[in-house]
Design an enzyme around this catalytic site. Sequence first.
Site, short mmCIF file in Angstrom:
data_model
loop_
_atom_site.label_atom_id
_atom_site.label_comp_id
_atom_site.label_asym_id
_atom_site.label_seq_id
_atom_site.Cartn_x
_atom_site.Cartn_y
_atom_site.Cartn_z
N ASP A 136 0.82 -1.22 0.00
CA ASP A 136 0.00 0.00 0.00
C ASP A 136 0.85 1.26 0.00
O ASP A 136 0.31 2.37 -0.03
CB ASP A 136 -0.96 0.00 1.20
CG ASP A 136 -2.31 -0.56 0.82
OD1 ASP A 136 -2.57 -0.69 -0.40
OD2 ASP A 136 -3.11 -0.89 1.71
N ASP A 465 -11.23 -7.84 9.71
CA ASP A 465 -11.17 -9.29 9.91
C ASP A 465 -12.40 -9.81 10.64
O ASP A 465 -13.07 -10.74 10.19
CB ASP A 465 -9.87 -9.67 10.65
CG ASP A 465 -9.56 -8.77 11.84
OD1 ASP A 465 -10.29 -7.79 12.06
OD2 ASP A 465 -8.58 -9.05 12.56
O1 LIG Z 1 -4.14 0.50 4.73
C1 LIG Z 1 -3.64 -0.53 5.16
C2 LIG Z 1 -3.46 -0.78 6.53
C3 LIG Z 1 -2.86 -1.96 6.94
N1 LIG Z 1 -2.44 -2.87 6.03
C4 LIG Z 1 -1.81 -4.15 6.50
O2 LIG Z 1 -2.61 -4.74 7.49
C5 LIG Z 1 -1.82 -5.59 8.30
C6 LIG Z 1 -2.14 -5.40 9.76
O3 LIG Z 1 -1.73 -4.15 10.20
P1 LIG Z 1 -1.02 -3.91 11.60
O4 LIG Z 1 -0.71 -2.48 11.70
O5 LIG Z 1 0.06 -4.90 11.80
O6 LIG Z 1 -2.19 -4.16 12.60
P2 LIG Z 1 -2.37 -5.18 13.81
O7 LIG Z 1 -3.15 -4.48 14.84
O8 LIG Z 1 -1.11 -5.79 14.22
O9 LIG Z 1 -3.29 -6.24 13.08
C7 LIG Z 1 -4.33 -6.98 13.65
O10 LIG Z 1 -5.57 -6.30 13.55
C8 LIG Z 1 -5.98 -5.96 12.22
C9 LIG Z 1 -7.34 -5.35 12.31
O11 LIG Z 1 -7.35 -4.20 13.08
C10 LIG Z 1 -6.00 -7.16 11.33
O12 LIG Z 1 -6.23 -6.75 10.03
C11 LIG Z 1 -4.69 -7.87 11.39
O13 LIG Z 1 -4.70 -9.01 10.60
C12 LIG Z 1 -4.39 -8.24 12.83
O14 LIG Z 1 -3.15 -8.93 12.92
C13 LIG Z 1 -0.35 -5.26 7.98
O15 LIG Z 1 0.18 -6.30 7.20
C14 LIG Z 1 -0.48 -3.97 7.18
O16 LIG Z 1 0.54 -3.86 6.24
C15 LIG Z 1 -2.61 -2.65 4.68
O17 LIG Z 1 -2.21 -3.46 3.85
N2 LIG Z 1 -3.21 -1.49 4.28
#
Ligand SMILES: O=c1ccn([C@@H]2O[C@H](COP(=O)(O)OP(=O)(O)O[C@H]3O[C@H](CO)[C@@H](O)[C@H](O)[C@H]3O)[C@@H](O)[C@H]2O)c(=O)[nH]1
Length: 751
Positions: A136, A465
Site C-alpha cells: 500500500d 477481519d
Molecule cells: O491500509 C492498510 C493498513 C494496513 N495494512 C496491513 O494490514 C496488516 C495489519 O496491520 P497492523 O498495523 O500490523 O495491525 P495489527 O493491529 O497488528 O493487526 C491486527 O488487527 C488488524 C485489524 O485491526 C488485522 O487486520 C490484522 O490481521 C491483525 O493482525 C499489515 O500487514 C499492514 O501492512 C494494509 O495493507 N493497508
Amino acid sequence: MAKATHNLPLYELKFRNNEISRTIELIILFLLLSLVGYRIIKLKDNGYPWLLALVCESWFTINWIIIVSTKWNQLITKTYPERLLKWRSSELPEVDMFVTTADPELEPPIMTVNTVLSLLATEYPAHKLACYVSDDAASPLTFYSLVEAIKFAKYWVPFCKKYNVSVRAPFRYFKPDSQPCSNASSHDEFLQDWMKIKEEYAKLYLKIEDACKKTEPCDLSGDYSDFSNINRRNHKSIVKVIHENKEAVSEGVPHLIYVAREKRPKYSHNNKAGAMNVLNRVSGLMTNAPIMLNVDCDMYANNPLVILQAMCFLFSDGGNNQKDYAFVQFPQHFYDGLKDDPYGNQLKVLHEFLGRGISGIQGPFYQGTGCFHRRNVIYGSSPDDKFIEGIQLSNENLQSTFGNSRELCESAAKVLQAKELMVGGSTSTITNSVEAACQVANCAYEFGTGWGRKVGWMYGSVTEDILTGLTIHARGWETAYCTPDPPGFLGCTPSNGPVIILQFKRWSTGLFEILFSSKSPLISTLTKKLRLRQCLAYLWIQLWALRSIFEVCYAILPAYCIISNSSHFLPKINEPATMIPISIMVIYKLYTLSEYIRAGQSIRAWWNNQRMWKVLATSSWLFGILSVGLKVVGLSETAFEVTKKDNGENDESNSDKGRFTFDESPMFIPGTFILLLNLTALLVFAFRTIYGNHENMMYLGEIICCKMVVIYFWAFFKGLFGRGNYGIPLPTIIKSGTLVLFVCAICIRGE
Ligand SMILES: O=c1ccn([C@@H]2O[C@H](COP(=O)(O)OP(=O)(O)O[C@H]3O[C@H](CO)[C@@H](O)[C@H](O)[C@H]3O)[C@@H](O)[C@H]2O)c(=O)[nH]1
Ligand SMILES: [Mn+2]
C-alpha cells in the site's frame, strides 16, 4: 475430488474436561447476582454512588454471563497432516498466499521479505503455490527487496526442503547465536550448504539494509521505472510478476507477484480490506486457487507443514463425518515475546480458553492473519446451497457482483460452480494476465459492485477481519481452529506503551463500530444464521469500548466516596454482606490465576495482564468509544493507523524491556486522572484518621479498593516520576490534576 481411500480421519475433535472450571464460573455468577440483588434491596438507604455501582455491577454480571457461555464447551483439535501427504499428495489443491504491507518505515522490508520466504519454502508442491504481496506504500524499496529475495529463495527453498529445516524464516533460522544442526546423513555436506546459505542471507540482509538508507534503493529505470517520482497517495496500479514457476515443477520456487493498487486522493481505499480485495481479484485472474492464505507482513510461517495442517480441515467429507469449514484460523502467537508478558498483549490465555470456547460453538473468529479461506466462501456462497446468496450465476449478476472484468467473472463462476475443492483453477499464464490484473486493481473498479458488501473482505470497520468472519458465520458456516505444535505462524507484537495503546484503540473502535452496522451480530442472529452463543462471543469483544465507561466509573467510585465522606460504595464492614464482594474478588482472582498456570504462564504474567487490561480499558477502549461516537454523529471517519513494528535492534525500548513508556497522547489522561484521584483519596483518609475521625473505619472497604486501584495503575505511578519516555508528560499530569480538583470540588459541594 476422490473420496478418502482410508478410514483414518485427518483431524480429531475433543471437548475439554472443564467441570471444575464450570462450577467455579457458576459460583462467581451466583455471587455476582447476589451482589446485584443486595444492591437493589438497599438502594433506598444509599446515595448515587450506590446506584452507579449497581449499574456497573449489572454490566459486569452480563459480561460474566457472556464469558461463561463462551467458555462452556472448549474444543481441542488435533490434525494428521502426514496422513494427507501419504494418500493424496497429487490431489492437493492450489493455494494463493497473500501478504499485505503498508509502509516500509513502520514495517521494515526485511520483515516482509522473511514472511514471504517462509511462505515460499513451506512443505507443499511449489507449483501449487503463488505468493502475492500487496504494497500500500507503492514503495520501490519493498519491490527491490522482493526482487533480491527471490534470488535468495532459489537457494533457500531447496535447502529447506532438502534438510527438512524446521523454521523457514531465515532471520529466525540464522539468529546470531544459531548453530548448524540437522539430522542429515551427510553432515559435511550439510555444513557446507549451511555456511553458503548463511552467507547468502547475510548478503541479502546487507543489500536491503543499504537500500533502506538511500533515498532510492536503486536506479529507477527499466523494471523500476513505474516507481520513479511516485506519490504513494496518487499513482496508477502496478502489478509485477517477480517470479513465475514456468516449468510448473514441484521442486521449484512458487510464483511471486507484487501488487500496488491504484491510489487516488478522492477515492476511499478501505485500508487493509481494500488491499485484500485487490489481491483477491488479481489472484483470481492469475492463479485462481480455491484456497487463499492470508498473513500480515509481520507474521511468518513457523511450522513447515502449516498448509497441510490447514488442508486437514479443508478437505471435504471423506466419509468420516468431517464437516466443511469456511476457513481455518491459526491463533495469533508471537515471537520474542517479553518475559512475563509485561504489556498483557501476548494473548496466550485468551486463545487457550476463550479461543477454544468459541471453537466449540460455531468456530473461531477470523483474526486477519494466519487464516486459510475458501475462495467460494469469500465469493459469497453458503453452506447449504454452495452458491452465492440470492444470485444466479448469470452474466449480468456476475458482473454486478464482481465488476466488469470478463476474465474475473469467468474465473469467479468457475469457483462458485465447483462442487469440491477444484484443482487447476486458472487457464491463462500469469504474465499474460498482468494487464487485466492492473485493471481490477484500479480504484474505480469496485464502484457499484458487490466488493466489500457482498463478496470479498467487508468494508465498514477498521477490524475488517472480525467483520468479514462475522459475515461468514452469519451465513451459517462453521470455522476451524488449528493449533499445531509448533504453532503454525508467529507474528510480532509491539512492546512500547503508546503503540500498544493505539493498537488496542483501533481494535476496540473497529469492533464497536460493527455493532452499529447492518451486519451487527444481534441482527445476524435474529435474521440470519449466526448462533446465539456465537453472537454472545462476538459481543464480548465488540463491547470492549462500552465496557470502558463502567470500568472508569468503578475505579473512581471508592475514591469519590472517601473524599465526599457521605456515601458508601461497598456494604459497611460490620455488615455480613461485605463477604459477597470479598469472595467475588478472591475467587475470581484465584480462578484467573489458575487459568494462567494451566496455560503454562507465570504468576507474574497473570498479574501483568490483570494490570494492563485495566490500563487498556481506561485508555484505549475509552477512546474507542469516542472515535465511534464521532463517526456516528458524522464528525469524523475511523482510521486504520498501522502498528509500528519493533525491528529488534537499536530500539530504545530494548534498553529497559517491559518498562511502560508514555507519550503526549491524550489517551494517558484517564489513567493518570484515576491514579491521582485515588492517591488524593488515600491522603484525605490519612488526614482524617490523624485528626481522629472514628467514623472513618467504616470506609475500610473503600480504602482497600483505592489501594488496589493504585496498584493496578502502578505503571502510571512510576510514570509520575520517570524521565523521558518513561515519564508521563507534564501537560498530561496538569490536565489530569485539574480534573481531580474538579471532582474534589463536586465532592465537597455534595458533602
Ligand atoms: O491500509 C492498510 C493498513 C494496513 N495494512 C496491513 O494490514 C496488516 C495489519 O496491520 P497492523 O498495523 O500490523 O495491525 P495489527 O493491529 O497488528 O493487526 C491486527 O488487527 C488488524 C485489524 O485491526 C488485522 O487486520 C490484522 O490481521 C491483525 O493482525 C499489515 O500487514 C499492514 O501492512 C494494509 O495493507 N493497508
Ligand atoms: Mn500486526
